[in-house]
Structure formats: structure tokens, C-alpha cells
Design an enzyme around this catalytic site. Structure first.
Site, PDB file in Angstrom:
ATOM      1  N   GLY A   2      11.564   0.962   3.086  1.00 26.35           N
ATOM      2  CA  GLY A   2      10.965  -0.125   2.905  1.00 26.35           C
ATOM      3  C   GLY A   2       9.686  -0.002   2.388  1.00 26.35           C
ATOM      4  O   GLY A   2       9.124   1.120   1.993  1.00 26.35           O
TER       5      GLY A   2
ATOM      6  N   ASP B 254      11.379  14.959   8.907  1.00 23.72           N
ATOM      7  CA  ASP B 254      10.959  14.669   7.539  1.00 23.72           C
ATOM      8  C   ASP B 254       9.453  14.923   7.237  1.00 23.72           C
ATOM      9  O   ASP B 254       8.523  14.006   6.983  1.00 23.72           O
ATOM     10  CB  ASP B 254      11.395  12.879   7.213  1.00 23.72           C
ATOM     11  CG  ASP B 254      11.278  12.816   5.606  1.00 23.72           C
ATOM     12  OD1 ASP B 254      11.458  13.967   4.923  1.00 23.72           O
ATOM     13  OD2 ASP B 254      11.323  11.666   5.396  1.00 23.72           O
TER      14      ASP B 254
ATOM     15  N   ILE C  80       0.829  -1.307  -0.153  1.00 24.27           N
ATOM     16  CA  ILE C  80      -0.036   0.103   0.098  1.00 24.27           C
ATOM     17  C   ILE C  80       0.900   1.263  -0.038  1.00 24.27           C
ATOM     18  O   ILE C  80       0.387   2.185  -0.064  1.00 24.27           O
ATOM     19  CB  ILE C  80      -0.983  -0.027   1.308  1.00 24.27           C
ATOM     20  CG1 ILE C  80      -0.152  -0.065   2.548  1.00 24.27           C
ATOM     21  CG2 ILE C  80      -2.280  -0.939   1.083  1.00 24.27           C
ATOM     22  CD1 ILE C  80      -1.025   0.065   3.957  1.00 24.27           C
ATOM     23  N   GLY C  81       2.175   1.028  -0.036  1.00 25.82           N
ATOM     24  CA  GLY C  81       3.231   2.360  -0.069  1.00 25.82           C
ATOM     25  C   GLY C  81       4.514   1.882   0.072  1.00 25.82           C
ATOM     26  O   GLY C  81       4.889   0.546   0.421  1.00 25.82           O
ATOM     27  N   SER C  82       5.462   2.645  -0.095  1.00 20.59           N
ATOM     28  CA  SER C  82       6.658   2.659  -0.192  1.00 20.59           C
ATOM     29  C   SER C  82       7.403   3.923   0.456  1.00 20.59           C
ATOM     30  O   SER C  82       6.906   4.811   0.264  1.00 20.59           O
ATOM     31  CB  SER C  82       7.289   2.080  -1.345  1.00 20.59           C
ATOM     32  OG  SER C  82       7.279   2.779  -2.379  1.00 20.59           O
ATOM     33  N   GLY C  83       8.659   3.765   1.181  1.00 21.23           N
ATOM     34  CA  GLY C  83       9.223   4.815   1.540  1.00 21.23           C
ATOM     35  C   GLY C  83      10.799   4.593   1.397  1.00 21.23           C
ATOM     36  O   GLY C  83      11.169   3.427   0.922  1.00 21.23           O
TER      37      GLY C  83
ATOM     38  N   VAL D  28       5.334  -0.941   2.673  1.00 18.86           N
ATOM     39  CA  VAL D  28       4.419  -0.949   3.566  1.00 18.86           C
ATOM     40  C   VAL D  28       3.255  -1.876   2.849  1.00 18.86           C
ATOM     41  O   VAL D  28       3.063  -1.695   1.920  1.00 18.86           O
ATOM     42  CB  VAL D  28       3.805   0.401   4.183  1.00 18.86           C
ATOM     43  CG1 VAL D  28       2.635   0.214   5.110  1.00 18.86           C
ATOM     44  CG2 VAL D  28       4.672   1.113   4.641  1.00 18.86           C
TER      45      VAL D  28
END
Length: 868
Positions: free
Chosen positions: A516, A627, A510-513, A518
């Protein structure tokens, strides 16, 4: 049959007509009977004060509740300020009766559940005054009884709350029955208690200013403030609170004890409640914050060593060793018990606030003597012993929450919790002859049988020990850095298999950063979670993983994402967060689809500001996020806002004015000081917040570069900015747009509505836009000292502080950023470079922190962002 139906219809009609009851104003005379059902059309209202400030009614605390109370509520806000039968609710058909002898409340069986006491004279009328006081008077208008003498959890503006009286908080927000927290006024102070154990006093609050040593006679709140007064109306203590502003209703205040142990003063203004004062500030101070024996640390709850979460009494803790149990208290304090007791040490730094308010039963005694005194008293449930002073404090009758103190040197007392040996002799005696079976059996068994049993038992023990050693060895090899997880307040540690099952083998990203990906997951208890898989496995990855746990695991705020747990599986690391259904702000704000309404944007701005204000001012030590950006602001379906991704956060002790650190963050949100070798402080987050606020206003990124297909000729964008190509004639051209510069220019011209996303045209006022633009620009001041604190940002947004005026001399750097950003290329040491596809941050020369814009030099996006 027809006649019967007609009769029923007639009765229903008569019933309905009878129950359209009158709402009285000012007073009611005896021989009056009513019920909630009779006033169902008026929501139970039956009496209003002369100017309608207060209303008496029969109400339930929430629509689904079957419990009804005789209450007085503030008419404008519908806030209940008094309840008569708080511990004895009635049903919808229960009745309130006013007779010449007083008020009685009856349940649906006509049994009396509450009444006024026996009076000295005959009642002439029941009156509700504009002060909120419900009174019974005789024919000479003499007061026979008044509700002000019997407050529940609240006192209102102008009400006198005398020495000796107590406010008792509700059991739950939607349950008016008396809870365990109370506030009592003494001749020298006001004290907060839990189950009659004092855990805080009003004079401990730094906002309590003592003016004299005259004994206190009463306290009051009004439009002028919050005071403790003595004889001749002299102010003994002035409690400093937020001053009311101008406007209708702004001087109306109430003081109440919340159901979770806080004393608060609230002001009703602009159709909403504003908290002017709340104490204690220490979120761990309320004595039952984390349940029985729960350990509170910076507002998060865990269990002390030797204890585990009690599955029955959540929140709260019970003994980890099932062979021991916690005793129950009794009334006989001199009882000599034959039980076998064991004392579980709580460890250094663990405090119990009520101990601060009780005298030691003995001083100059040893620990063993103190334990003996506790063992001889069945009301004693634990003790704190001072090693140097020999003081012995006994914890009696009730066990509340414990606190992990940040300063162990101020108190040498060590705590111990009393436990009962579950297999003590007394228990064996009670169990009868059956308990002797093992011994009798061994005696009756042949010697060979006993030998076989003994050998078998030794084999089992050795096998079990070897298995444990093997497991420990494997666990150690899987994760050689788990020592850092032995911290108080640690979230739940999940098994890797649990997370594989929850995420269906990590099949729903459902997402990335930067560190890593998610995944969405569903735990076995049906809780939906977000599982972050750390992909950076180097030393930095371990550092980030530890930072996430250490920070998020020990703070709790409605606008900060909650870390539910973690997992360390070999070299893989996982963080388990609460799931936010709408994802991050950037997905909603920048993606195609219907625009976010202005009110939604405003609430996101306020929620984000509150979360950052808590990190900066509500945590000890304070925390810098480092951030702040839309990708780290998460939203739920009901637009609840939570700040996430604390892996880049930095701690800042009270003694530190700033922190020199390696530059980290995301380009486009970095404050100038990141690039100047100057100290990093919480004002760095304020700058990033200002950038986010501008993006909320316009509904797109602050820095935009779109390809243009010209062949060297200038092209003009729809925003009015021109772009000129450079380099190869075949290279795609770029037009650039830098919104902060436009915001500054439009502010100077007062054209705020032109900054709002065009799709919201006609739905935003100029004042609303001006408010957010000004706050954002104040946050962007180049000089960090000129930026407001996040606490002040919240106050400006909520209207409790006037909005500051941006300082143009500290915003001129935006003109340089804007000009340089919109140029097609720039020269660094004689080399021509392309404008990067994103915000290119300019750095101030480190030798001159206050240098002019001409001293800026460009850095690459990799340099600006740091390693990701």
C-alpha cells in the site's frame, strides 16, 4: 538621583563579589551558610571530596526547574547519587546552613524544611569522603551523622546497604521527590515494592545465584560485582552481571531503583553509563506499568473487558458502564458499608502480580463468600478467587496494573474488581426528597397521561433497538473479519472519516510499499501520523493487516515503530503509525545531498540492532521480521531509529528452532536459507542486517548495475570492474558492482578505509571502519549457526563484547555471488538470460544445504522476492 544610582551600582558590585563563593575540598567548618545563588558561577558546587570523585552542590534536576536540592553527584558523570531535601525543594535563594548542631536547609522565608537529627555531640566539621559519604564529625573525628545511613534511590560502589533499609525511586526522572517504587533488603532476599505491595524479588531473577543459607546482612556493588553478604563477609547471593572491562573508571558502579520500578546496576566507562544488570526482565512486572487497572501485554497497555481508558488518569482505566464507579479505599477494614456493590470479572489469564506475594485471607471458601468479605471491608478494592483451592485474596488500599498472562494453566485464580452502584439506595437517600419526584409525578398524573408516556417510551425503545440492529448489520457487512480485532492490547480503532480529515482525503503520499501507500496526516489533537492504506484486498492482504496489528500493537520499544491505531472501512484497511519526519533510511542514505556523518551511520546501526534484538530476545514468542532493509528503517529529525513494516513478520515459539515458510522478503537482503528449503530462524534477520550495515558503510546499494553505451567491447568502471556486453549490439550494456565481495576482499587485505564512502575521507578511522565491516561480515556467514545473535551484535557495536572475526570458509559463497553477478549473462538449462537490473540472488540446491558454490542456480527477481 545620581547618588542613588551610585549606591545601587555599588551594592550590585558588592553583591556580585560576595557571591563568587569558594568551592571547598574535603571539609567545611560550622558557621557556614550558602545558597545556589552564591555558587551560581559553579552551578551550585560548594564542596568536593579530596580526589574530586564526588561533589556536594545545590542543584535543580533540569535547567528549567525552580526546585533546588542539596545533592551529592558523581563528578565525572554528573549523576546525582543522593539528595537531602528530596521532598522539600527550595528556591534559588533558599539556604543551607552548617552550625555546631548540624545541617539545616531553609526556604526563602527562612523556614526550616530539612535538618539532620539531634546529635550527641558538637559538630566540628562537615566532610565529603572519596567514597561519596557526606558525614558530620566531632573534634575527635567521630562520625555523628552520615548520608550513607539515609540513601535515597541510589547506592554507590563500595557502599554497604544493610537489611531493613530501602531505596525509594524518584517520582519522575527530573523530580527528586520520593516516588511509589522501592527496593528493600530483608534477611533472606531483596524485594521490589509499589506502594508497599511486593511485586518482585531479587531471588526470582535467574542471575541470582544462592551460595548459602546464611542470613543476609547487607548488599553491595563494586568493581567485582553485585553481592548479598552475610556474617563474616560471606557471599550469600552472587548476582551475575556483566563484568567490567579494562580502562579508566570501568570499575565504578551504582545500584538504583528507577522511577518506573526497575532495579538496575550501571557502570561508568568511557564517559558513558552501561547497564550491567536490570530486573525484572518481564516488562509487565512493575506494578503500575500501565496505570490503574491498565492491562499490560508484552509491554503494551490496554484496558480489560468492561473498562475503558480513563481520560483523566492516563495511563489507566475506568469502568465502561457509567452507572458504576470504583470505590476509594479507607483505613477501617471492618467497616460494614450499606453501598450496593457489583463485581466486574477480569477474565481468565489476567493476573495481578502483588497477589503472588500475599497470603489468602481464607481458603476453601466459595466465590460468594469471598465477595462478601470484600464488601464488608471498605479498604478492599477487588479480589482474586481460586476455583479449585477456594483461596480468597483481597486487593486492598491500592489498585495497580493488571497483566495478561501467556500461560493460563499455572494459576486458576479469577480476578474481580469492586464497583459501586451509582444509583444505590444509599445514594438516593443522600440526594433528598428530589429523588422521589418521578414516582410522585406518576401518581399525580391522570391515567391517560401515564398511558401516553408508557406508549411513547415503548416506541422510543423499539426505534432505538432497530437502529442498533441496522448499525450492527451494516458494520458486519462492511467488515466480516473483525473478530480478529477482539484481542487484548489492541490499538485505537479510528473512524474512516477521521482519517479522511487527517490526511485531507489522502492527498499527501510520503511513501509506498508492497501492500500500500503511506500518507501524512494530522489528527484532531494535532498529532502528526503516517497512515498506511492497504491496497492488497485479497486474503493475503487481510492476513498482512492482522499481522501488523497483532505484532506492532502488542510490543513497545524505542527502536520499533509505534502503531497508534487502525481502521477497517468496507474492504479498505488502514494502519496509523507515529510519524517519522525524515522518512526511511534509503531516502537519506542513497539520495543526492550531503553525506550522512559516520557517527549518524553508527547510531543507526546500533538502533536498528537494538530493535531487532528486542524482536528476537525480548518478545514472547520471538518475532522474525523477515524484511530488514533500509526502506523499513525510519528516522526522525534527531536521528532516532525505528524499524517498521512488520506485515511479513513471523512468530517463533521457544520450542521451535526454525520455521519453514514460503519465501518472502526483498532481493538483495535475502539469506541463502530462504532458497534452500532449510529452516528459517532469527539468524535470517541477522543476514539482512549485515547487508544493511554494508550499505551504511559505503552509502549506496550493495548491488549496482549502471548502463554502459559500448558496442560489444569491454568497458571498465571506475570501481575497477569490467563488464562485457552480450546479445544485440544495440542493447544497452550493463556494468555490475557487488559490494559484499569487495568488503570480503578488502577485509582479507586489511584495507577497511577503502570501503567507506569516499565523501567521508579523513573523518573515519581505520578501526571504526574495521569494526563495522567485521560485524557485517560475521552477520553474512552462509551457515546461520555461525552468525551472531542480534543481542551479541549490539554488544559488539557498543563495545561490551569483542568484535568477532569473520569465518572466511563460510563467506566463500560471496565470491560466487560476486563473480556471477558481474557477468553479463548466464545460462540456465541452455537458455541465455539477461542480468536483471538489481540483485539477482543465487539459490543453493535444496538437496545439499552445504553444497559448494557450483551448486547454485539463478532465480528470477519475482521468485526471489515472492508476491509483493
Amino acid at each position: 538621583m545620581a547618588a542613588a544610582n551610585t549606591t545601587v551600582l555599588l551594592l550590585i558590585t558588592l553583591f556580585t563579589t560576595t557571591y563568587s563563593a569558594t568551592i571547598y575540598t574535603g571539609s567545611i567548618t560550622p558557621n557556614f551558610t550558602t545558597s545556589q545563588f552564591q555558587h551560581i558561577d559553579s552551578s551550585g558546587d560548594f564542596l568536593r571530596s579530596p580526589n574530586h570523585t564526588y561533589t556536594a552542590a545545590i542543584r535543580n534536576p533540569q535547567p528549567s526547574s525552580p526546585s533546588y536540592y542539596l545533592v551529592i553527584y558523581h563528578s565525572d558523570s554528573h549523576t546525582i547519587v543522593w539528595a537531602a531535601n528530596r521532598n522539600h525543594p527550595i528556591s534559588v535563594s533558599g539556604q543551607i546552613r552548617l552550625s555546631f548542631t548540624g545541617i539545616t536547609i531553609h526556604d526563602d522565608t527562612s523556614q526550616t524544611v530539612w535538618s539532620t537529627p539531634e546529635l550527641n555531640s558538637t559538630v566540628d566539621s562537615l566532610q565529603l569522603l572519596d567514597s561519596g559519604n557526606l558525614i558530620l564529625v566531632d573534634r575527635f573525628n567521630k562520625t555523628l551523622w552520615q548520608s550513607f545511613d539515609h540513601p535515597t534511590d541510589t547506592i554507590v560502589s563500595g557502599q554497604r546497604f544493610p537489611v531493613g533499609r530501602s531505596l525509594i525511586g524518584n517520582k519522575f526522572p527530573a523530580d527528586h521527590s520520593a516516588g511509589d517504587y522501592s527496593f528493600t533488603v530483608t534477611s533472606g532476599d531483596g524485594i521490589l515494592q509499589w506502594k508497599n505491595l511486593t511485586y518482585y524479588s531479587l531471588l526470582m531473577d535467574s542471575k541470582s545465584v544462592i551460595n548459602s543459607n546464611v542470613p543476609i546482612t547487607y548488599i553491595t556493588v563494586n568493581g567485582s560485582g553485585f553481592f548479598m553478604l552475610g556474617a563474616l563477609e560471606s557471599v550469600v547471593v552472587n548476582v551475575l552481571i556483566t563484568q567490567a572491562g579494562s580502562g579508566s573508571g570501568s570499575d565504578y558502579r551504582i545500584l538504583k531503583v528507577s522511577n518506573d520500578g526497575y532495579l538496575v546496576v550501571m557502570r561508568y566507562t568511557n564517559n558513558d553509563w552501561v547497564t550491567d544488570f536490570s530486573t525484572p526482565l518481564d516488562s509487565c512486572r512493575p506494578a503500575f506499568k500501565c496505570g490503574k487497572l491498565g492491562l499490560c501485554s508484552t509491554s503494551s497497555c490496554s484496558c480489560p473487558p468492561g473498562f475503558r481508558v480513563d481520560p483523566v488518569t492516563k495511563p489507566g482505566c475506568s469502568l465502561s458502564d457509567n452507572s458504576y464507579s470504583l470505590p476509594e479505599s479507607c483505613d477501617d477494614k471492618t467497616h460494614n458499608s450499606s453501598e450496593s456493590y457489583y463485581y466486574v470479572q477480569l477474565g481468565t489469564g489476567v493476573k495481578y502480580f502483588p497477589v503472588d506475594f500475599i497470603e489468602p485471607v481464607r481458603t476453601g471458601v466459595s466465590l460468594s463468600t469471598c465477595k462478601d468479605m470484600c464488601s464488608k471491608s471498605c479498604s478492599c478494592l477487588g479480589l482474586f478467587h481460586g476455583d479449585e483451592s477456594g483461596s480468597c485474596h483481597l486487593i486492598e488500599n491500592h489498585l495497580g496494573s493488571l497483566v495478561l498472562s501467556s500461560n493460563n494453566k499455572t494459576d486458576d485464580k479469577i480476578g474481580f474488581i469492586k464497583a459501586i452502584d451509582s444509583v444505590s439506595p444509599s445514594r438516593n437517600e443522600e440526594s433528598g426528597s428530589g429523588s422521589d419526584f418521578p414516582v410522585i409525578g406518576l401518581i399525580l398524573l391522570p391515567a391517560t397521561g401515564v398511558l401516553v408516556i408508557a406508549i411513547f417510551a415503548v416506541w422510543i425503545r423499539i426505534r432505538s433497538r432497530n437502529k442498533k440492529m441496522k448499525d450492527c448489520s451494516k458494520k458486519s457487512s462492511d467488515s466480516d473479519d473483525l473478530d480478529m480485532f477482539s484481542i487484548a492490547g489492541l490499538p485505537v480503532r479510528f473512524d474512516y472519516e477521521e482519517l479522511v480529515e487527517a490526511t485531507v482525503n489522502f492527498s499527501t503520499p510520503i511513501g509506498s510499499g508492497g501492500f500500500g501507500t503511506v500518507y501524512k496526516g494530522v489528527l484532531r489533537d494535532k498529532t502528526v501520523v503516517a497512515v498506511k492504506k492497504i491496497t492488497a484486498l485479497g486474503a493475503q492482504g487481510k492476513k498482512e493487516f492482522g499481522a501488523e496489528i497483532a505484532i506492532i500493537g502488542n510490543i513497545h520499544h524505542v527502536n520499533l515503530v509505534k502503531l497508534k491505531g487502525f481502521c477497517a472501512h468496507g474492504r479498505e484497511r488502514f494502519l496509523v503509525y507515529e510519524y517519522m519526519s525524515r522518512g526511511s533510511l534509503d531516502r537519506t542514505l542513497f539520495c543526492p545531498g550531503p553525506p550522512m556523518e559516520w557517527q549518524e551511520r553508527f547510531e543507526i546501526a546500533v538502533g536498528t540492532a537494538r530493535g531487532l534484538a528486542y524482536l528476537h530476545s525480548g518478545c514472547e514468542p520471538k518475532i522474525i521480521h523477515c524484511d530488514v532493509k533500509p526502506e523499513n528503517i525510519l528516522l526522525s529529525d534527531n536521528m532516532q531509529v525505528k524499524i517498521s513494516d512488520f506485515g511479513l513478520s513471523k512468530f517463533l515459539s521457544p520450542e521451535q528452532s526454525g520455521l519453514f515458510t514460503t519465501m518472502r522478503g526483498t532481493r538483495g537482503y535475502l539469506a541463502p536459507e530462504w532458497l534452500t528449503n532449510t529452516a528459517i530462524s532469527d539468524k535470517t534477520d541477522v543476514y539482512s542486517y549485515g547487508m544493511v550495515l554494508l550499505e551504511l558503510i559505503q552509502g549506496r546499494k550493495n548491488c549496482v548495475q549502471a548502463p554502459s553505451h559500448g558496442s560489444g567491447n569491454p568497458s571498465t568502471s571506475t570501481d575497477g570492474h569490467s563488464s562485457v556486453s552480450s546479445g544485440s549490439q544495440n542493447r544497452p550494456r550493463a556494468r555490475a558492482f557487488y559490494f559484499p565481495l569487495q568488503a570480503l576482499e578488502m577485509h582479507e587485505e586489511g584495507r577497511y578505509l577503502e570501503l567507506v564512502e569516499p565523501r567521508l575521507a579523513g573523518r573515519v578511522t581505520n578501526d571504526e571502519a574495521a569494526k563495522l565491516v567485521k560485524v557485517a561480515l560475521c552477520c553474512l556467514h552462509e551457515d546461520p549457526s555461525l552468525r551472531p545473535t542480534m543481542v551479541n551484535v549490539v554488544a559488539m557495536l557498543e563495545g561490551t563484547l569483542p568484535v568477532g572475526e569473520p569465518r572466511l570458509e563460510s563467506l566463500n559463497f560471496l565470491r560466487f555471488y560476486g563473480r556471477r553477478f558481474t557477468e553479463p549473462s548466464t545460462v540456465v538449462t541452455g537458455a541465455e538470460i539477461e542480468v536483471p537490473s538489481g540483485f539477482m540472488v543465487a539459490a543453493i540446491d535444496s538437496s545439499s544445504p552445504s553444497a559448494s558454490p557450483n551448486s547454485f542456480s539463478y532465480m528470477s527477481s519475482q521468485q526471489v522476492s515472492g508476491p509483493r
